[in-house]
Enzyme design. Structure first.
Site, PDB file in Angstrom:
ATOM      1  N   SER A 411       0.817  -1.211   0.000  1.00  0.00           N
ATOM      2  CA  SER A 411       0.000   0.000   0.000  1.00  0.00           C
ATOM      3  C   SER A 411       0.850   1.260   0.000  1.00  0.00           C
ATOM      4  O   SER A 411       0.329   2.358  -0.168  1.00  0.00           O
ATOM      5  CB  SER A 411      -0.926   0.011   1.224  1.00  0.00           C
ATOM      6  N   GLU A 444      -6.007  -0.944  -7.038  1.00  0.00           N
ATOM      7  CA  GLU A 444      -5.040   0.053  -7.489  1.00  0.00           C
ATOM      8  C   GLU A 444      -3.813  -0.683  -8.029  1.00  0.00           C
ATOM      9  O   GLU A 444      -3.023  -1.232  -7.264  1.00  0.00           O
ATOM     10  CB  GLU A 444      -4.665   0.960  -6.313  1.00  0.00           C
ATOM     11  N   ASN A 482      -3.544   6.324  -0.889  1.00  0.00           N
ATOM     12  CA  ASN A 482      -3.040   6.647   0.444  1.00  0.00           C
ATOM     13  C   ASN A 482      -2.248   7.952   0.473  1.00  0.00           C
ATOM     14  O   ASN A 482      -2.184   8.622   1.509  1.00  0.00           O
ATOM     15  CB  ASN A 482      -2.189   5.497   0.980  1.00  0.00           C
TER      16      ASN A 482
END
Length: 718
Positions: A411, A444, A482
């Protein structure tokens, strides 16, 4: 666009508007022309309406919604159907959605193959059915069924639709032949008896109570959205006013919504989701030239919450999966979680028990890493540790067959830092799933410097296969989702330090349309999770974080998370975090202990608190995130604003009726946003996220319209 023929005294009107036989103006004009021709022809005894290429009709042509009326409307055609003495049969295969189902409901009978689906998904683009659907579907399916179908927009299987009364008969074989046979069997029957215009609506229970319950449900589930409310109002008109009045009111509601900002935003989101499939790489590779590799088998490393969820995505999509864990204890725990999730899906009626067993049959749990050697694609899903991930990829590179694609579910970590552990950097790619990975739709996909177009094409197709919405982005810390979430969340904490309460912030966000506030999300995921991420970032930066730390990585530090963790307030899992909870299903309740903790924390740092209103909270959180979005665009990590908007819609549940943060910015006006960001930069100079984006400055100065942003991004050398 519409074809006409006669066979065995039955006229066949066939929709022909590829790819989905959308009910555009030319198609409607063709239906209108040929139904009248069939009615005039004395040799024609019945009519079958069907679609070409295995599909009935997926609905209206949305591109026509912004223009004026073109050709006959569905209700104009349907009124003629209602007067016909010759039976008209809708022969459905593929889908009959939106205007397609409305067309079928104007036919006297409806037959369908077992695999067909029907539905009224207009609510997904901020509309109600505008061609009689809210008035005629209740007459076919009953009031409660119609309310459920229309307010959710969900598809219904042909078999379920048959039980509801929407479909008259399930057939097999050639749909046109079946349609002709069925139509001929109805030639001598009175069409007025089966015409839905003349039928009464089946109501289970008191009408007012049904309406009240339906309205309460949509207001709670679709907070802030107009279309579901209009759907309930219009469906209830099917039992409250005469037929023609109901049709007229439906048309009024439809027109009101069609011109609303919410529907325009949702129609934008509809097309944005299709635009992002047209990806391209800086190296020149794109969706047109790259051919995806087949993924017949896959592997997942890590049977924790994330890895187990990814494995579920694969096996429920028919892809055999090898699930690897480091020891049997962890593996057994992961497998039990997978089984429980599958059984939950069965209990909800979304999967048959035998289907769940078939899914488990293609999942191979193992502690033997070598079992991955023959899979086509591997997804690594261990925790965020660069050394660990590099070790895994080095091992995979040596063991897997040369064509195997290696994916990392990171992430935050740079893809190149992981890819350089292998000799196949072109086959390394990021696949960032969102928790819970079995439920959340966003995927993503992140390319590295050497990632090939073939590899990207493969994971983009895989995303579609496993029912995700894949978005391609470039690699940087936090990627797009993020990275933008960082300043958004940081401003929320700053607002609390400066005078707002967590509930002030969360209520402001939920009133805007977010399903949960940022502090509720923190409690749900675990306050300690955010604490560990901050602590690890500090360790890498050579800093030590405490509740007294005034700065963190060059910016003002908000150490409320550390203060909460010190008090054992780790989130919902322990019954207390930013809020307190009565059990695992408890609702967040403002806790005086947190209020006191915040006040004491601020006093100890010498922070003077003040009243902060909802407008300031929204502007600081959203403008900080929007500014970061423009920086992402100017750095070339996305090629169009649509990619950012889809990420926020499906990754963070941004209200679709606001169109995504970049579209939202275009509606506010870039000049206004840029000036406000400059003001915040001057007011809060310690926050790097308030440094204005140069692309935003350029677009604002030149007053570039939203539909030209993508061209400006690709043409700029900022």
């Amino acid at each position: 666009m519409t074809e006409y023929s006669v066979k065995d005294s039955v006229a066949i009107i066939q929709l022909d508007n590829p790819p989905v036989n959308a009910l555009g103006s030319k198609v409607r004009s063709g239906i209108d022309k040929y139904i009248k021709e069939a009615d005039r022809d004395s040799s024609v005894k019945a009519v079958v309406v069907c679609g070409k290429r295995g599909n009935f009709c997926a609905g209206a042509d949305i591109k026509e919604f912004d223009g004026g009326k073109k050709g006959p409307w569905i209700t104009d055609i349907g009124d003629y159907f209602d007067k016909m003495k010759k039976p008209v049969v809708a022969a459905i295969e593929g889908v009959a959605l939106g205007g397609g189902l409305e067309l079928a409901l104007f036919c006297h009978y409806r037959i369908a193959v077992k695999s067909a689906r029907v539905g009224q998904p207009e609510v997904a683009i901020g509309l109600i059915p505008g061609g009689g659907g809210t008035i005629r579907l209740p007459k076919a399916a009953g009031l409660k069924n119609a309310l459920e179908i229309i307010t959710t927009g969900n598809h219904v299987s042909a078999e379920k639709a048959h039980k509801m009364g929407i479909i008259d008969q399930i057939v097999s074989g050639n749909i046109i032949e079946e349609g002709i046979k069925f139509a001929k069997s109805k030639v001598h029957l009175d069409t007025s008896i089966v015409c839905l215009r003349n039928k009464h609506v089946k109501v289970d229970g008191d009408v007012d109570k049904v309406a009240e319950a339906a309205m309460a449900k949509v207001k709670s589930k679709y907070r802030g959205a107009m279309a579901p409310i209009y759907c309930v109002k219009s469906v209830m008109n099917s039992v409250r006013v005469p037929y023609q009045k109901g049709i007229e009111l439906e048309h009024e509601y439809f027109q009101d919504l069609r011109s609303s900002s919410q529907s325009k935003a949702m129609r934008y989101a509809f097309f944005a989701e299709r635009a992002i499939t047209k990806w391209q790489l800086p190296s020149g590779g794109n969706y047109r030239t790259a051919k995806p590799l087949p993924v017949k088998t896959a592997g997942v490393i890590g049977a924790g919450t994330m890895g187990g969820g990814i494995a579920l995505c694969l096996i429920t999509s028919g892809i055999p999966c090898v699930l690897v864990e480091q020891n049997k204890e962890f593996l057994d725990k992961g497998m039990e979680a997978v089984k429980m999730q599958l059984m939950g899906t069965v209990r909800l009626g979304k999967m048959a028990e035998n289907q769940a067993k078939q899914c488990m049959a293609i999942l191979k749990p193992t502690v033997n890493f070598e079992d991955l050697k023959n899979v086509d694609l591997v997804i690594e899903a261990v925790f965020e540790d660069l050394k660990l991930k590099r070790d895994i990829f080095e091992r995979l590179d040596k063991m897997c067959k040369p064509e195997t694609i290696l994916c990392t579910n990171t992430s935050t970590l740079d893809i190149d830092s992981i890819a350089t552990a292998t000799k196949r950097q072109e086959k390394v790619v990021g696949t960032h799933f969102f928790a819970p990975s079995y439920i959340m739709k966003l995927l993503e996909n992140i390319y590295g410097t050497k990632t090939s177009a073939e590899t990207v094409a493969t994971v983009m197709k895989l995303g579609k296969t496993i029912r995700k919405v894949p978005v391609l982005v470039g690699s940087c810390t936090g990627f797009v989702a993020n990275r933008m979430l960082g300043p958004y969340s940081q401003e929320a904490k700053y607002c609390v330090e400066e005078g707002a309460s967590p509930s002030n912030v969360d209520n402001t966000l939920m009133d805007f349309g977010m399903p949960m506030g940022t502090f509720q999300v923190s409690d749900l995921s675990g306050v300690d999770v955010g604490f560990r991420i901050r602590r690890e970032a500090a360790r890498k930066a050579g800093e030590t974080l405490t509740t007294k730390s005034r700065f963190f990585m060059g910016e003002r530090n908000c150490s409320l998370i550390e203060a909460l963790v010190e008090k054992g307030r780790l989130g919902k899992k322990v019954g207390k975090g930013w809020y307190k909870y009565d059990g695992p299903r408890g609702k967040p309740v403002v806790d005086p202990e947190v209020t006191q903790l915040i006040e004491e924390h601020c006093r100890s740092l010498g922070l003077e608190r003040r009243t902060i209103g909802s407008q300031e909270i929204l502007e600081r959180m959203q403008y900080a995130m929007i500014n970061e979005g423009f920086k992402i665009l100017e750095e070339g990590l996305c090629t169009m604003p649509e990619e950012i908007d889809i990420i926020w819609i499906y990754g963070f549940s941004w209200p679709k009726y606001m169109g995504g943060p970049m579209y939202y910015a275009s509606q506010i006006g870039l000049k206004k946003i840029y000036e406000k960001i400059c003001y915040f930069h001057k007011t809060f100079p310690y926050s790097a996220h308030w440094v204005p984006s140069s692309l935003l400055a350029k677009l604002s100065k030149n007053d570039v319209p939203f539909n030209k942003w993508g061209q400006a991004v690709q043409g700029s050398k900022l």
